[in-house]
Design a protein around this motif. Structure first.
Motif, PDB file in Angstrom:
ATOM      1  N   ARG A 189       0.853  -1.195   0.000  1.00 44.28           N
ATOM      2  CA  ARG A 189       0.000   0.000   0.000  1.00 44.28           C
ATOM      3  C   ARG A 189       0.891   1.249   0.000  1.00 44.28           C
ATOM      4  NH1 ARG A 189      -2.934  -3.709  -0.405  1.00 44.28           N
ATOM      5  NH2 ARG A 189      -5.070  -4.010   0.354  1.00 44.28           N
ATOM      6  N   ILE A 190       0.470   2.252  -0.796  1.00 45.90           N
ATOM      7  CA  ILE A 190       1.118   3.565  -0.786  1.00 45.90           C
ATOM      8  C   ILE A 190       0.036   4.591  -0.542  1.00 45.90           C
ATOM      9  CG2 ILE A 190       2.414   5.282  -2.086  1.00 45.90           C
ATOM     10  CD1 ILE A 190       3.758   3.027  -3.585  1.00 45.90           C
ATOM     11  N   GLN A 191       0.262   5.394   0.475  1.00 44.78           N
ATOM     12  CA  GLN A 191      -0.738   6.374   0.903  1.00 44.78           C
ATOM     13  C   GLN A 191      -0.263   7.771   0.571  1.00 44.78           C
ATOM     14  OE1 GLN A 191      -1.206   6.394   5.131  1.00 44.78           O
ATOM     15  NE2 GLN A 191      -3.152   7.489   5.097  1.00 44.78           N
ATOM     16  N   ASN A 192      -1.082   8.520  -0.179  1.00 43.48           N
ATOM     17  CA  ASN A 192      -0.774   9.902  -0.510  1.00 43.48           C
ATOM     18  C   ASN A 192      -1.223  10.781   0.656  1.00 43.48           C
ATOM     19  OD1 ASN A 192      -0.848  12.586  -1.516  1.00 43.48           O
ATOM     20  ND2 ASN A 192      -1.013  11.813  -3.618  1.00 43.48           N
ATOM     21  N   ASN A 193      -0.276  11.463   1.272  1.00 39.12           N
ATOM     22  CA  ASN A 193      -0.611  12.240   2.472  1.00 39.12           C
ATOM     23  C   ASN A 193      -1.508  13.435   2.183  1.00 39.12           C
ATOM     24  OD1 ASN A 193       0.953  10.519   3.998  1.00 39.12           O
ATOM     25  ND2 ASN A 193       2.771  11.825   3.955  1.00 39.12           N
ATOM     26  N   SER A 194      -1.450  13.968   0.971  1.00 37.23           N
ATOM     27  CA  SER A 194      -2.195  15.195   0.687  1.00 37.23           C
ATOM     28  C   SER A 194      -3.684  14.950   0.482  1.00 37.23           C
ATOM     29  CB  SER A 194      -1.607  15.881  -0.543  1.00 37.23           C
ATOM     30  OG  SER A 194      -1.758  15.054  -1.691  1.00 37.23           O
ATOM     31  N   VAL A 198      -5.194   5.858  -1.328  1.00 35.80           N
ATOM     32  CA  VAL A 198      -4.410   4.658  -1.044  1.00 35.80           C
ATOM     33  C   VAL A 198      -4.321   3.830  -2.317  1.00 35.80           C
ATOM     34  CG1 VAL A 198      -4.231   2.552   0.324  1.00 35.80           C
ATOM     35  CG2 VAL A 198      -5.134   4.650   1.361  1.00 35.80           C
ATOM     36  N   THR A 199      -3.103   3.523  -2.742  1.00 39.68           N
ATOM     37  CA  THR A 199      -2.875   2.737  -3.950  1.00 39.68           C
ATOM     38  C   THR A 199      -2.377   1.348  -3.560  1.00 39.68           C
ATOM     39  OG1 THR A 199      -2.256   4.739  -5.144  1.00 39.68           O
ATOM     40  CG2 THR A 199      -1.632   2.632  -6.139  1.00 39.68           C
ATOM     41  N   THR A 200      -2.983   0.326  -4.147  1.00 40.31           N
ATOM     42  CA  THR A 200      -2.558  -1.049  -3.905  1.00 40.31           C
ATOM     43  C   THR A 200      -1.463  -1.420  -4.895  1.00 40.31           C
ATOM     44  OG1 THR A 200      -4.743  -1.676  -3.089  1.00 40.31           O
ATOM     45  CG2 THR A 200      -3.303  -3.455  -3.815  1.00 40.31           C
ATOM     46  N   VAL A 201      -0.342  -1.921  -4.387  1.00 41.54           N
ATOM     47  CA  VAL A 201       0.792  -2.303  -5.233  1.00 41.54           C
ATOM     48  C   VAL A 201       1.355  -3.623  -4.727  1.00 41.54           C
ATOM     49  CG1 VAL A 201       1.399   0.099  -5.752  1.00 41.54           C
ATOM     50  CG2 VAL A 201       2.445  -1.042  -3.787  1.00 41.54           C
ATOM     51  N   ASN A 202       2.305  -4.153  -5.451  1.00 41.26           N
ATOM     52  CA  ASN A 202       3.083  -5.310  -4.994  1.00 41.26           C
ATOM     53  C   ASN A 202       4.511  -5.061  -5.429  1.00 41.26           C
ATOM     54  OD1 ASN A 202       4.029  -7.722  -4.053  1.00 41.26           O
ATOM     55  ND2 ASN A 202       3.040  -8.984  -5.611  1.00 41.26           N
ATOM     56  N   MET A 203       5.278  -4.448  -4.541  1.00 46.01           N
ATOM     57  CA  MET A 203       6.591  -3.930  -4.900  1.00 46.01           C
ATOM     58  C   MET A 203       7.661  -4.518  -4.000  1.00 46.01           C
ATOM     59  SD  MET A 203       7.753   0.076  -5.021  1.00 46.01           S
ATOM     60  CE  MET A 203       6.316   0.511  -6.002  1.00 46.01           C
ATOM     61  N   ALA A 220       6.083  13.474  -9.764  1.00 43.79           N
ATOM     62  CA  ALA A 220       6.235  14.924  -9.918  1.00 43.79           C
ATOM     63  C   ALA A 220       6.227  15.609  -8.555  1.00 43.79           C
ATOM     64  CB  ALA A 220       5.112  15.480 -10.793  1.00 43.79           C
ATOM     65  N   PRO A 221       7.164  16.541  -8.340  1.00 44.20           N
ATOM     66  CA  PRO A 221       7.135  17.329  -7.099  1.00 44.20           C
ATOM     67  C   PRO A 221       5.891  18.222  -7.093  1.00 44.20           C
ATOM     68  CG  PRO A 221       9.246  17.528  -8.269  1.00 44.20           C
ATOM     69  CD  PRO A 221       8.288  16.894  -9.218  1.00 44.20           C
ATOM     70  N   THR A 222       5.377  18.616  -5.972  1.00 41.80           N
ATOM     71  CA  THR A 222       5.805  18.212  -4.636  1.00 41.80           C
ATOM     72  C   THR A 222       4.888  17.086  -4.183  1.00 41.80           C
ATOM     73  OG1 THR A 222       6.566  20.450  -4.163  1.00 41.80           O
ATOM     74  CG2 THR A 222       6.095  19.043  -2.271  1.00 41.80           C
ATOM     75  N   TYR A 223       5.496  16.051  -3.586  1.00 39.57           N
ATOM     76  CA  TYR A 223       4.719  14.882  -3.202  1.00 39.57           C
ATOM     77  C   TYR A 223       5.168  14.420  -1.825  1.00 39.57           C
ATOM     78  CZ  TYR A 223       3.162  10.015  -2.942  1.00 39.57           C
ATOM     79  OH  TYR A 223       2.598   8.840  -2.527  1.00 39.57           O
ATOM     80  N   SER A 224       4.189  13.982  -1.043  1.00 34.88           N
ATOM     81  CA  SER A 224       4.479  13.395   0.262  1.00 34.88           C
ATOM     82  C   SER A 224       3.576  12.181   0.439  1.00 34.88           C
ATOM     83  CB  SER A 224       4.225  14.406   1.385  1.00 34.88           C
ATOM     84  OG  SER A 224       4.389  13.782   2.664  1.00 34.88           O
ATOM     85  N   GLY A 225       4.170  11.049   0.749  1.00 29.59           N
ATOM     86  CA  GLY A 225       3.380   9.833   0.918  1.00 29.59           C
ATOM     87  C   GLY A 225       4.056   8.875   1.877  1.00 29.59           C
ATOM     88  N   LYS A 226       3.394   7.779   2.104  1.00 28.17           N
ATOM     89  CA  LYS A 226       3.914   6.768   3.025  1.00 28.17           C
ATOM     90  C   LYS A 226       3.732   5.393   2.398  1.00 28.17           C
ATOM     91  CE  LYS A 226       3.117   7.569   7.307  1.00 28.17           C
ATOM     92  NZ  LYS A 226       4.475   7.937   7.793  1.00 28.17           N
ATOM     93  N   ALA A 227       4.797   4.594   2.406  1.00 23.85           N
ATOM     94  CA  ALA A 227       4.757   3.225   1.890  1.00 23.85           C
ATOM     95  C   ALA A 227       4.566   2.259   3.052  1.00 23.85           C
ATOM     96  CB  ALA A 227       6.043   2.903   1.133  1.00 23.85           C
ATOM     97  N   PRO A 258       5.837  -2.386   9.125  1.00 28.73           N
ATOM     98  CA  PRO A 258       6.857  -1.408   8.740  1.00 28.73           C
ATOM     99  C   PRO A 258       6.321  -0.405   7.725  1.00 28.73           C
ATOM    100  CG  PRO A 258       7.689  -3.672   8.575  1.00 28.73           C
ATOM    101  CD  PRO A 258       6.211  -3.761   8.748  1.00 28.73           C
ATOM    102  N   CYS A 259       6.768   0.835   7.854  1.00 31.25           N
ATOM    103  CA  CYS A 259       6.404   1.915   6.933  1.00 31.25           C
ATOM    104  C   CYS A 259       7.624   2.794   6.695  1.00 31.25           C
ATOM    105  CB  CYS A 259       5.293   2.799   7.509  1.00 31.25           C
ATOM    106  SG  CYS A 259       3.748   1.967   7.902  1.00 31.25           S
ATOM    107  N   PHE A 260       7.607   3.524   5.592  1.00 30.81           N
ATOM    108  CA  PHE A 260       8.592   4.597   5.435  1.00 30.81           C
ATOM    109  C   PHE A 260       7.971   5.728   4.627  1.00 30.81           C
ATOM    110  CE2 PHE A 260       9.418   1.842   1.794  1.00 30.81           C
ATOM    111  CZ  PHE A 260       9.621   2.730   0.738  1.00 30.81           C
ATOM    112  N   ASN A 261       8.529   6.929   4.823  1.00 25.05           N
ATOM    113  CA  ASN A 261       8.009   8.135   4.190  1.00 25.05           C
ATOM    114  C   ASN A 261       8.703   8.401   2.862  1.00 25.05           C
ATOM    115  OD1 ASN A 261       6.215   8.981   6.379  1.00 25.05           O
ATOM    116  ND2 ASN A 261       8.102   9.280   7.530  1.00 25.05           N
ATOM    117  N   ILE A 262       7.946   8.920   1.906  1.00 27.85           N
ATOM    118  CA  ILE A 262       8.481   9.317   0.604  1.00 27.85           C
ATOM    119  C   ILE A 262       8.171  10.796   0.409  1.00 27.85           C
ATOM    120  CG2 ILE A 262       8.405   8.938  -1.887  1.00 27.85           C
ATOM    121  CD1 ILE A 262       7.164   6.164  -1.251  1.00 27.85           C
ATOM    122  N   ASN A 263       9.197  11.576   0.182  1.00 26.76           N
ATOM    123  CA  ASN A 263       9.012  13.005  -0.074  1.00 26.76           C
ATOM    124  C   ASN A 263       9.749  13.374  -1.360  1.00 26.76           C
ATOM    125  OD1 ASN A 263       7.544  14.191   2.374  1.00 26.76           O
ATOM    126  ND2 ASN A 263       9.177  13.001   3.323  1.00 26.76           N
TER     127      ASN A 263
END
Length: 303
Positions: A189-194, A198-203, A220-227, A258-263
């Protein structure tokens, strides 16, 4: 300690697989549990279901072969790592669960019960493991990779091989990790903070030297999300963690997996900037520059 397992003959006769002389250096060996198909059974219950033997295993009327995998794990605390410990297995016995069902005649007597036994005499070292993703900051609209590390606690040597230290004291990168045998961690799952999308993936990818790599296309900037990472429960650890639960649209709580942030921010050149609020341990930000001149900052993920 003794634990056993129920097997079933294709003609309906039950057999029993028994692990004898189960010794351990653990202070409290009762925390050892049996793990088969994600079902945990405490060995104090003694019965451990394994599998049914199909007709194809019996190549002759009086001979056969059986292949099965039995996995043992220990009752694991997700917030408190423990030092490695060793268990030893001494003997494997196979016999009928009900002797009367298996009696054979020989020497004019019908009181012979078939049994099998084999010395095992091997040791297994258990090490407390975790998967550790790290936040990533990307400068520019380019593809990028993020990483997670498979680590073990207080085990500088594992199965005779030396392990490199991680960024966190007392943790070591488990270069011997194998996804198939030791567990895997993939982004699902990837969650767009803005906008909370929620996008379902298999990565994920096959681990290399204890490192899992996640490959992203350009964002594309500016983006903030959580994997959000779907991992095997025995790889889950956090100082404020709750019991493990797979990520889903209904469960985006990073205290359970587990999670991590993507900016992603506009490209500001190769100089970059890095600020970091330490949430676990004393890790320092690690900056790396790609071949395109875009800077990535790997900082400790919030867990």
């Amino acid at each position: 300690m003794e634990s056993n397992s129920t097997l079933t003959h294709p003609q309906g006769i039950a057999f029993q697989l028994r692990f004898m002389d189960y010794n351990s250096t653990v202070v409290n060996p009762t925390n050892l549990i049996y793990d088969s198909n994600a079902t945990n059974i405490n060995t104090t219950a003694l019965l451990i279901p394994l599998t049914t033997i199909s007709d194809g295993n019996f190549t002759k009327e009086t001979a056969g072969a059986l292949y099965t995998i039995s996995r043992f794990n220990y009752d694991r605390n997700v917030t408190q790592p423990r030092n490695p410990f060793e268990t030893s297995f001494k003997e494997l016995n196979i016999e009928c669960l009900n002797a009367a069902d298996c009696l054979m005649q020989a020497n004019l007597s019908a009181a012979y019960e078939p049994k099998g036994e084999r010395a095992m005499d091997f040791n297994v070292t258990y090490a407390y493991g975790r998967i550790v993703p790290r936040d990533v900051r990307v400068f520019g609209n380019v593809g990028f990779t993020a990483n997670a590390w498979y680590e073990v606690f207080n085990a500088p040597i594992l199965a005779g091989a030396g392990l490199a230290p991680s960024r966190t004291p007392q943790w070591f990168i488990n270069a011997r990790h194998n996804d198939n045998n030791d567990g895997d961690g993939n982004i699902t799952r990837i969650q767009n903070n803005s906008n909370a999308t929620v996008t379902t993936v298999n990565m994920g990818s096959a681990e290399v030297n204890g490192i899992e790599t996640y490959t992203f296309g350009a964002i594309a900037p500016t983006y903030s999300g959580k994997a959000h990472i779907n991992a095997d429960p025995w790889l889950w650890f956090g100082t404020n963690a709750l019991d493990y639960s797979d990520p889903s649209n209904a469960n985006l709580d990073c205290r359970t997996h587990p999670c991590f942030n993507i900016n992603v921010v506009p490209n500001i050149g190769t100089a970059g900037s890095s600020t970091n609020t330490q949430t676990l341990g004393s890790d320092k930000a690690n900056k790396a520059t790609s071949g395109t001149g875009v800077t990535y900052d790997y900082t400790p993920a919030t867990r």
